[in-house]
Design an enzyme around this catalytic site. Structure first.
Site, PDB file in Angstrom:
ATOM      1  N   LEU A 168      71.537  38.369  59.628  1.00 44.48           N
ATOM      2  CA  LEU A 168      72.121  39.156  60.709  1.00 44.48           C
ATOM      3  C   LEU A 168      72.757  40.456  60.223  1.00 44.48           C
ATOM      4  O   LEU A 168      73.510  40.462  59.258  1.00 44.48           O
ATOM      5  CB  LEU A 168      73.189  38.309  61.401  1.00 44.48           C
ATOM      6  N   PHE A 204      82.235  47.150  71.403  1.00 40.71           N
ATOM      7  CA  PHE A 204      81.105  46.252  71.218  1.00 40.71           C
ATOM      8  C   PHE A 204      80.220  46.355  72.448  1.00 40.71           C
ATOM      9  O   PHE A 204      80.645  46.862  73.491  1.00 40.71           O
ATOM     10  CB  PHE A 204      81.617  44.808  71.053  1.00 40.71           C
ATOM     11  N   HIS A 228      69.409  33.907  67.832  1.00 39.94           N
ATOM     12  CA  HIS A 228      70.772  34.063  67.344  1.00 39.94           C
ATOM     13  C   HIS A 228      71.749  33.059  67.934  1.00 39.94           C
ATOM     14  O   HIS A 228      72.614  32.549  67.245  1.00 39.94           O
ATOM     15  CB  HIS A 228      71.245  35.476  67.658  1.00 39.94           C
ATOM     16  N   ARG A 240      75.129  36.195  76.302  1.00 34.67           N
ATOM     17  CA  ARG A 240      76.470  36.267  75.724  1.00 34.67           C
ATOM     18  C   ARG A 240      76.750  37.679  75.220  1.00 34.67           C
ATOM     19  O   ARG A 240      75.913  38.280  74.550  1.00 34.67           O
ATOM     20  CB  ARG A 240      76.595  35.301  74.546  1.00 34.67           C
ATOM     21  N   GLU A 276      76.463  43.554  65.141  1.00 34.09           N
ATOM     22  CA  GLU A 276      76.542  44.520  66.221  1.00 34.09           C
ATOM     23  C   GLU A 276      77.620  45.562  65.944  1.00 34.09           C
ATOM     24  O   GLU A 276      77.614  46.652  66.506  1.00 34.09           O
ATOM     25  CB  GLU A 276      76.857  43.782  67.532  1.00 34.09           C
ATOM     26  N   HIS A 331      69.186  38.264  68.857  1.00 37.79           N
ATOM     27  CA  HIS A 331      70.031  39.372  68.414  1.00 37.79           C
ATOM     28  C   HIS A 331      69.137  40.549  68.054  1.00 37.79           C
ATOM     29  O   HIS A 331      68.153  40.378  67.353  1.00 37.79           O
ATOM     30  CB  HIS A 331      70.872  38.936  67.205  1.00 37.79           C
ATOM     31  N   GLN A 352      69.727  33.574  73.088  1.00 39.54           N
ATOM     32  CA  GLN A 352      69.963  34.974  72.757  1.00 39.54           C
ATOM     33  C   GLN A 352      69.200  35.385  71.496  1.00 39.54           C
ATOM     34  O   GLN A 352      69.259  34.690  70.484  1.00 39.54           O
ATOM     35  CB  GLN A 352      71.451  35.199  72.522  1.00 39.54           C
ATOM     36  N   ARG A 356      72.933  42.739  74.570  1.00 38.58           N
ATOM     37  CA  ARG A 356      71.959  42.343  73.554  1.00 38.58           C
ATOM     38  C   ARG A 356      70.552  42.107  74.108  1.00 38.58           C
ATOM     39  O   ARG A 356      69.562  42.447  73.457  1.00 38.58           O
ATOM     40  CB  ARG A 356      72.432  41.072  72.848  1.00 38.58           C
TER      41      ARG A 356
END
Lengths: 290, 612
Positions: free
Chosen positions: B245, B113, B346, B381, B248, B235, B233, B281
């Protein structure tokens, strides 16, 4: 993406006699804007147009709404507009008392299952452009209506809870040792579809048997039981216990394989197949039929 | 009046975990939630749960990645707690039957990730949150924990000492959405707010309609500071039309971002020469918007995310849900076409200020999950860190509220001698209360009330009166109009790229919203399932929360994590290794600061240049 979807005859089904006398108050906006009637059109044709939705209305508490009726709204079309978008627009712009459940807008919360043009669907994943107009939006059938499109889900939840919907292996290793239970890829694949249920209630509402037998566990709850009964991480003993629950008088044997649950499931869960597989399992185990 | 030892507000991942933990600690616990638990927004999480489970990985690496990802605004005790507790908590989920994706040997799979130095993200297809939510709800059912579903919590019942540090929380006031009945819920041991994010403050968001920052606003008005609210955040991969969404996980599995010229811009334009699409991100979101701004966007709006080369088998195995989302919400077949994506609001890194035991400065008031700021995520994050946060800190908050001793917290809360005083930033308008509807923070409407029940009754009376007032009023402004205006202002001016001028404009519009809200009314006269009333309450909460986001964004004149300011293109560690705290004092916000704790158990996390 398909754009033309002939609707089933239910579209033409006679209205509930109770509603006959009620005059549908035609919204002022109906007179404005060119509306396209009774035809299905594709996205491009709808740009700049309004779409005609007929929404079921009922509120036990407000005198003017105690008699169930349909209200007409004409909503400006935007590319990609869903049934949920349309009712949200109608609520925010025309009538803030229009009531329905919704939250995630992406088909995971399961709260906006409606009866749209005669079929149980999630409002958020149903494109307006795919439907014949006027789009008729009603609460889920066979459920008690609380208000407008909101139905009482308590019975549905009770049935879900009735199958002991929780993992019951007694021999799990100690979590602090970071030792997981093994599960084969094949087994995960086997239960995968059953774990996708979002508890929207569309299947239960489409089921003729559930409509006639209030105690029938129903496709969602049986699928929930399948999710555990077929999971190899639970022991054989527990599986047998689960099959006994499913074999009760109002369990799997009530299903008459009409496939309506499978047809309406927004997550494509093969519910009927799962029910049949559980029947076979029960037979294999030689469990007694009630 | 209902009475329990512990009241948990909200039934997403953090709320359910808190309730299970409180129950295991022996408390009589109840969950009060405006949705049915399985409808909670945790269900929309897709990617996975970061936990150092495999050999070659360890919690210290996880902690290091998280500190770096946070741009050194995470507090080390919180970050280390997360990394240490996540493995056991993840395995516990497995023991509860969670259908994680598996390796050939039957063990749970992990995948790479963004921003992680090891493939440490445990997942269940691209629908990890759905399974996590359902598995935990199953455990709640198993334990027979009482759930009041479709009860909307309107306010907290706290005592009214002048200093918030001296106040106590005794319960909540809620109304039954189905019947409209307003009731008190007394919590003899504690209230845990697990009410989720405030994404609806923005127009283009991946968040559910229910994410309206209710817990944030209630805690804030009761005197708990909101921490680091400017860190929102965005995204990098949300669908342009709806904000839905795209996980990721797509990039984690090898998905590639292209601009309109077919360039793999993350590398070709030098945004992240090592990690490319798997940079953190904030880095990817800025890169995408820069491409669009410089004329290399598709339709001047978005970029393409391509996963076709992964092959149908792998996509179906690990990302099947993404195919459905792209098809249903954008009409794109991800097997044959690239998917359109752009940044969308997000996640709120900031939130209700709590320590690593979940406790706020008000006695008996806890928070966990996205509504809380421990702080784990700091300025940014990392993907896969939200779900472990829910279970780790949800559990801690539940246990602590139920009376389990978790030891002294290292993170301090509230206004004390370790804080730096108010900001010198001038605001373009006076923020804060505009009248009666936004000023009733604590129970300070005269007289000293001694006992918990008296306080709760008074809070109930106040909410009943407020409902009557909103329903009786016949004309005025409707919440939807104010909400849309607020959402547009935040998306226009407090988005990925921020300017001083823009933030000032946003604050002015927020002020207008606040003033218009004085004239708000509820058109639907019914007590039955009155969503109009509920959304009117929520809109007021959004105004308060949006204001703290804009205030934080204005005072923090640097560039850190997700917070980018045009006038300040560098991180300014000399001045800004500190948390922004906005607290509500006598009807208006004030700002103060608390230093970041970079000192961990074994080492100190020295700020370094963040490159990927």
């Amino acid at each position: 993406m398909s754009t033309q979807q002939p609707e089933p005859e239910t579209q033409e089904a006679p209205e509930d006699p109770e509603m006959k006398g009620a005059e549908s108050p035609v919204d002022e906006r109906e007179k404005e804007g060119g509306m396209v009637d009774q035809t299905s059109v594709d996205d491009a044709d709808l740009e700049g147009e309004t779409v005609h939705i007929k929404v079921f209305r009922y509120d036990p508490e407000v005198e003017a709404k105690q008699e169930p009726r349909f209200d007409d709204f004409h909503v400006p079309f935007k590319k990609g507009m869903t049934v949920l978008d349309a009712v949200m627009y109608a609520r925010d712009e025309y009538d803030s008392s229009l009531t329905f459940r919704h939250s995630c807008r992406q088909a995971v919360c399961g709260s906006d299952a409606f009866f749209v043009n005669g079929k149980q669907r999630l409002g958020c994943k149903t494109q307006i452009a795919d439907l014949e107009q006027p789009v008729r939006i009603e609460p889920l059938p066979h459920q008690e209506v609380v208000k407008d499109l909101v139905v009482d889900m308590d019975h549905f939840y009770d049935q879900m809870h009735a199958v002991e919907p929780y993992f019951q292996d007694e021999d799990t290793p100690d979590a602090s040792d970071l030792e997981e239970q093994r599960q084969s890829r094949e087994n995960r694949e086997k239960v995968k579809m059953s774990t996708r249920c979002i508890w929207c209630g569309a299947c239960m509402s489409s089921c003729n048997i559930a409509a006639g037998d209030n105690e029938y566990l129903g496709p969602a709850a049986i699928n929930k039981a399948y999710r555990f009964a077929m999971d190899e991480r639970e022991s054989e003993e527990i599986k047998e216990h689960r099959l006994r629950i499913l074999e009760q008088e109002h369990g799997v044997w009530r299903c008459q394989t009409q496939f309506s649950c499978t047809e309406v499931c927004p997550k494509d869960i093969p519910l009927t197949e799962h029910i049949q597989e559980l029947k076979r399992e029960a037979v294999k185990k030689n469990l007694k039929f009630w | 009046m209902y009475e329990h030892d512990v009241i948990v507000v909200g039934a997403g991942g953090a709320g359910l975990r808190a309730a299970i933990a409180a129950h295991e600690a022996g408390a009589d616990v109840a969950i009060v939630t405006k949705l049915h638990p399985v409808r909670s927004h945790t269900g929309a999480a897709e990617g996975g749960i970061n936990a150092a489970l495999q050999e070659g990985d360890d919690w210290e690496l996880h902690a290091y990645d998280t500190m770096k990802g946070s741009d050194y605004l995470g507090d080390a005790p919180a970050v280390e707690t997360l990394a240490q507790d996540a493995p056991e908590e993840t395995i516990t989920l497995e023991h509860w039957g969670m259908p994680f994706s598996r390796e050939e040997d039957g063990r749970v799979s992990q995948r790479p990730f963004g921003g992680l130095s090891y493939p440490r993200t445990t997942y269940a297809g691209a629908e990890t949150g759905h399974h996590l939510l359902h598995v935990m709800y199953e455990q709640v059912v198993k334990r027979g924990i009482q759930v009041y579903d479709e009860w909307y919590v309107m306010n907290l019942a706290t005592s009214d000492e002048p200093d918030p540090n001296d106040r106590e929380c005794h319960g909540v006031v809620a109304y039954d959405v189905q019947s409209g009945k307003v009731e008190g819920f007394k919590a003899s041991q504690g209230v845990v707010l697990a009410s989720g994010g405030p994404g609806q403050a923005f127009d283009h968001t991946t968040n559910a309609v229910s994410c309206t920052g209710d817990g944030h606003a209630m805690a804030y008005r009761a005197g708990v500071p909101l921490e680091d609210m400017e860190f929102i955040q965005f995204h990098p991969t949300s669908l342009p039309s709806t904000g839905v969404l795209i996980s990721e996980g797509v990039r984690g599995e090898g998905g590639i971002l292209y601009n309109s010229e077919g360039e793999r811009f993350m590398f070709e334009h030098g945004y992240a020469n090592n990690s490319g699409e798997l940079a953190s991100r904030d880095v990817v979101a800025r890169a995408e918007l820069t491409e669009v701004d410089e004329g290399r966007g598709v339709d001047d709006e978005y970029v393409h995310l391509d996963m076709r080369h992964l092959g149908e088998e792998r996509i179906l195995d690990r990302l099947e849900n993404i195919l459905h989302l792209a098809e249903d919400f954008e009409g794109v077949d991800g097997l044959v076409e690239p998917m359109p994506v752009k940044p969308g609001q997000h996640y709120a890194m900031g939130g209700i200020e709590v320590d690593e035991n979940g406790q706020s400065c008000i006695d008996g008031l806890y928070a966990a999950g996205e509504c809380a700021c421990v702080s784990v995520h700091g300025g940014n994050r990392l993907g896969g860190n939200a779900l472990p946060e829910l279970i780790v800190f949800g559990k801690r908050a539940g246990r602590h509220a139920a009376g389990d001793d978790l030891g002294e917290a290292e993170i301090r809360t509230g206004y004390g001698d370790d804080v730096e005083d108010e900001t010198e930033t001038e605001f373009p308008v006076t923020p804060g209360a505009a009248g009666i509807d936004t000023s009733d923070g604590v129970a300070a409407d005269g007289g000293v009330t001694a006992d918990a029940e008296g306080l709760l009754e008074r809070a109930v009376e106040r909410e009943r009166a407020r409902v009557d007032r909103l329903l009786d009023k016949d004309t005025g402004v409707q919440h939807a109009e104010i909400r849309q205006k607020l959402q547009n202002a935040m998306t226009d001016y407090v988005n990925v790229f921020r300017t001083e001028d823009g933030i000032r404009k946003a604050l002015k519009i927020i002020r207008e919203c606040r003033e218009e809200y004085q004239d708000v009314y509820v058109d639907d006269p019914s007590r039955t399932f009155n969503t109009d009333l509920q959304m009117t309450y929520e809109t007021r909460n959004l105004i308060d929360v949006a204001e703290t986001i804009a205030i934080g964004a204005l005072v923090r004149n640097e560039f850190r994590g997700a917070h980018w300011r045009q006038e300040y293109q560098e991180r300014r560690d000399d001045e800004w290794l500190k948390h922004t705290l906005v607290s509500w004092n006598d009807g208006e916000p004030s700002v103060f600061y608390r230093p970041v704790i970079l000192e961990g158990q074994e080492k100190t996390y020295e700020p370094k240049v963040r490159s990927y």
